[in-house]
Scaffold this motif. Structure first.
Motif, short mmCIF file in Angstrom:
data_model
loop_
_atom_site.label_atom_id
_atom_site.label_comp_id
_atom_site.label_asym_id
_atom_site.label_seq_id
_atom_site.Cartn_x
_atom_site.Cartn_y
_atom_site.Cartn_z
N ILE A 149 0.84 -1.21 0.00
CA ILE A 149 0.00 0.00 0.00
C ILE A 149 0.87 1.26 0.00
CG2 ILE A 149 -1.75 1.32 1.28
CD1 ILE A 149 -2.85 -1.32 2.33
N ILE A 150 1.97 1.22 0.78
CA ILE A 150 2.86 2.38 0.81
C ILE A 150 3.44 2.63 -0.58
CG2 ILE A 150 5.02 3.32 1.74
CD1 ILE A 150 4.53 1.59 4.26
N LEU A 151 3.90 1.56 -1.21
CA LEU A 151 4.50 1.71 -2.54
C LEU A 151 3.47 2.21 -3.55
CD1 LEU A 151 6.72 -1.51 -2.62
CD2 LEU A 151 7.52 0.86 -2.48
N ARG A 152 2.23 1.71 -3.42
CA ARG A 152 1.18 2.16 -4.34
C ARG A 152 0.88 3.65 -4.12
NH1 ARG A 152 -3.36 -1.36 -3.55
NH2 ARG A 152 -4.23 0.24 -2.21
N ASP A 153 0.87 4.06 -2.85
CA ASP A 153 0.65 5.48 -2.55
C ASP A 153 1.75 6.35 -3.17
OD1 ASP A 153 -1.66 5.05 -1.16
OD2 ASP A 153 -0.79 5.30 0.85
N ILE A 154 2.99 5.90 -3.02
CA ILE A 154 4.11 6.68 -3.58
C ILE A 154 3.97 6.75 -5.10
CG2 ILE A 154 6.62 6.76 -3.83
CD1 ILE A 154 6.84 5.31 -1.13
N TRP A 155 3.63 5.61 -5.68
CA TRP A 155 3.43 5.54 -7.13
C TRP A 155 2.30 6.51 -7.55
CZ3 TRP A 155 -0.26 4.36 -10.76
CH2 TRP A 155 0.20 4.05 -12.04
N SER A 156 1.21 6.50 -6.80
CA SER A 156 0.07 7.37 -7.12
C SER A 156 0.47 8.84 -7.05
CB SER A 156 -1.09 7.14 -6.15
OG SER A 156 -1.51 5.81 -6.21
N LEU A 157 1.21 9.20 -5.98
CA LEU A 157 1.65 10.59 -5.83
C LEU A 157 2.52 10.99 -7.01
CD1 LEU A 157 2.47 10.65 -2.00
CD2 LEU A 157 0.56 11.81 -3.14
N LYS A 158 3.37 10.08 -7.42
CA LYS A 158 4.25 10.34 -8.54
C LYS A 158 3.45 10.60 -9.82
CE LYS A 158 8.75 8.93 -10.16
NZ LYS A 158 9.38 10.16 -9.63
N HIS A 159 2.27 10.01 -9.88
CA HIS A 159 1.42 10.18 -11.07
C HIS A 159 0.31 11.20 -10.84
CE1 HIS A 159 3.64 6.56 -12.07
NE2 HIS A 159 3.41 6.88 -13.32
N GLY A 160 0.54 12.12 -9.90
CA GLY A 160 -0.34 13.27 -9.78
C GLY A 160 -1.61 13.08 -8.97
N VAL A 161 -1.74 11.93 -8.28
CA VAL A 161 -2.92 11.74 -7.42
C VAL A 161 -2.81 12.69 -6.23
CG1 VAL A 161 -4.11 10.09 -5.91
CG2 VAL A 161 -3.27 9.36 -8.15
N ARG A 162 -3.93 13.28 -5.83
CA ARG A 162 -3.91 14.25 -4.73
C ARG A 162 -3.57 13.58 -3.40
NH1 ARG A 162 -9.58 16.91 -5.23
NH2 ARG A 162 -9.51 16.35 -3.03
N THR A 163 -2.88 14.32 -2.52
CA THR A 163 -2.42 13.72 -1.26
C THR A 163 -3.58 13.22 -0.40
OG1 THR A 163 -2.36 15.92 -0.31
CG2 THR A 163 -0.27 15.04 -1.09
N ASP A 164 -4.77 13.83 -0.50
CA ASP A 164 -5.87 13.35 0.35
C ASP A 164 -6.55 12.12 -0.24
OD1 ASP A 164 -6.81 14.91 -1.75
OD2 ASP A 164 -8.67 15.41 -0.69
N LYS A 165 -6.15 11.72 -1.43
CA LYS A 165 -6.78 10.55 -2.06
C LYS A 165 -6.03 9.25 -1.81
CE LYS A 165 -10.26 12.60 -4.00
NZ LYS A 165 -11.56 12.38 -3.35
N ILE A 166 -4.80 9.34 -1.34
CA ILE A 166 -4.05 8.11 -1.09
C ILE A 166 -4.49 7.52 0.26
CG2 ILE A 166 -2.07 8.82 -2.49
CD1 ILE A 166 -0.62 9.46 0.18
#
Ligand SMILES: [Zn+2]
Length: 344
Positions: free
Chosen positions: A273-290
């Motif tokens: 989950i941590i890695l997916r969150d980092i990946w999501s942030l890298k792809h522009g997902v908003r911080t409140d969405k992870i």
């Protein structure tokens, strides 16, 4: 009673209206994720009929019948014979079928059929619930078809499933389907804060982990989750920031330590989950969405340093290991191999 249920207002309204007009379908299939309240809805619909003092066509929740209908006399899980029959609540007009091991026994379905044809003992109608209905094999399903097709007037059969695709089409087509949506994250936060005395911060994290399921939210052990997360964050730091192989080896050995074998799977999940969150942030997902939005500052820093390709590969490697876990692999060897593979 329906008012106490979180989310799914349309379903509450459907039950209220159908019960009021006396047009509740005799065969209903409750479909939706685990932990969204399907079983509670089914029992509350039954109670609306069994209740001694219903209020606006809903159970009062306080009378002796409501209380009796809340207590089921579940048999011991290894008592096969007891699973060949309907398990009744303390009210003789409300019963349930539950699986024995992984199957609802065909004898149990036959017993249900028999009870559906009895007249109600005390109330105006009888209610028979089949929980985990996807656990009826073809044999058991076929035994139910006739009763679903022509349900006795005063008997209601409620099937509950979180895997509607696993039910035979012939079963699905004979029931009216009630679809439950996952519960909105904010509703879960509200529930945890107002009724379970969670802090806002904790409630938000648990709600994200629960993924739309109140049941899962209530089962989450937050302290254990945070402890596992800290450990896995150390692994992420070693991989992305410090490239510290020695620390990775230490982490691998604590991950594979038989003393913590029950933590193995949750730790891997947390890692993923941590890695997916980092990946999501890298792809522009908003911080409140992870998921781990409470530590988004930390994760943002990692996302700036990490390569998208590596993150994707690591997630895949963990996923493969979790798949193999089904085959009893040696956790110590597996952890060492995983971390060395990740370090490249
Ligand atoms: Zn009542």
């Amino acid at each position: 009673m329906f008012d106490n249920l979180i989310g799914n207002e349309k379903i509450s309204e459907f039950f209220r209206r159908s019960i009021k007009s006396g047009k509740l379908p005799n065969s209903l299939l409750f479909s939706g994720e685990r932990g969204v309240g399907k079983f509670k809805f089914a029992v509350d619909a039954a109670k609306a009929y069994l209740c001694l003092a219903p209020v606006d066509f809903q159970a009062c929740g306080k009378c002796s019948n409501c209380n009796r209908a809340s207590v089921f006399n579940y048999p011991k899980s290894d008592n096969k014979d007891a699973h060949k029959e309907v398990v009744f609540s303390n009210h003789p007009d409300l019963g349930i079928l539950i699986p024995y091991n992984r199957n609802i026994l065909v004898d149990a379905v036959r017993d249900l059929e028999k009870h559906a044809n009895f007249r109600p003992f005390e109330a105006k109608a009888r209610f028979l619930i089949i929980d985990d209905a996807e656990k009826m094999n073809a044999h058991a399903s076929n035994a139910l078809l006739k009763t679903l097709e022509e349900p006795p007037e005063n008997s209601f059969i409620f099937l509950i499933t979180s895997r509607i695709d696993s039910l035979l089409q012939t079963i699905r087509s004979r029931c009216q389907i009630v679809r439950f949506s996952p519960i909105d994250e904010l509703e879960i936060v509200k529930f945890l804060v107002e009724r379970r005395e969670f802090s806002q911060k904790d409630a938000r994290l648990v709600a994200k982990l629960a993924n739309g399921s109140i049941g899962r939210a209530l089962e989450t052990d937050l302290a254990a989750f945070l402890e596992n997360r800290d450990l896995m964050l150390r692994a992420v730091r070693a991989l992305i920031e410090s490239n510290d192989r020695a620390d990775l080896l230490r982490l691998a050995s604590s991950l594979g330590d038989p003393k913590f074998k029950d933590d193995f799977e949750p730790r891997l999940e947390s890692f993923q989950i941590i890695l997916r969150d980092i990946w999501s942030l890298k792809h522009g997902v908003r911080t409140d969405k992870i998921i781990n939005s409470d530590i988004s500052d930390n994760l943002l820093k990692f996302s700036e340093k990490a390569e998208s390709k590596n993150l994707a590969e690591w997630m895949l490697q963990i996923e493969e290991l979790r798949e193999q876990l089904k085959f009893n692999l040696n956790k110590k060897i597996a952890s060492d191999a995983l971390f060395m593979q990740m370090a490249g």
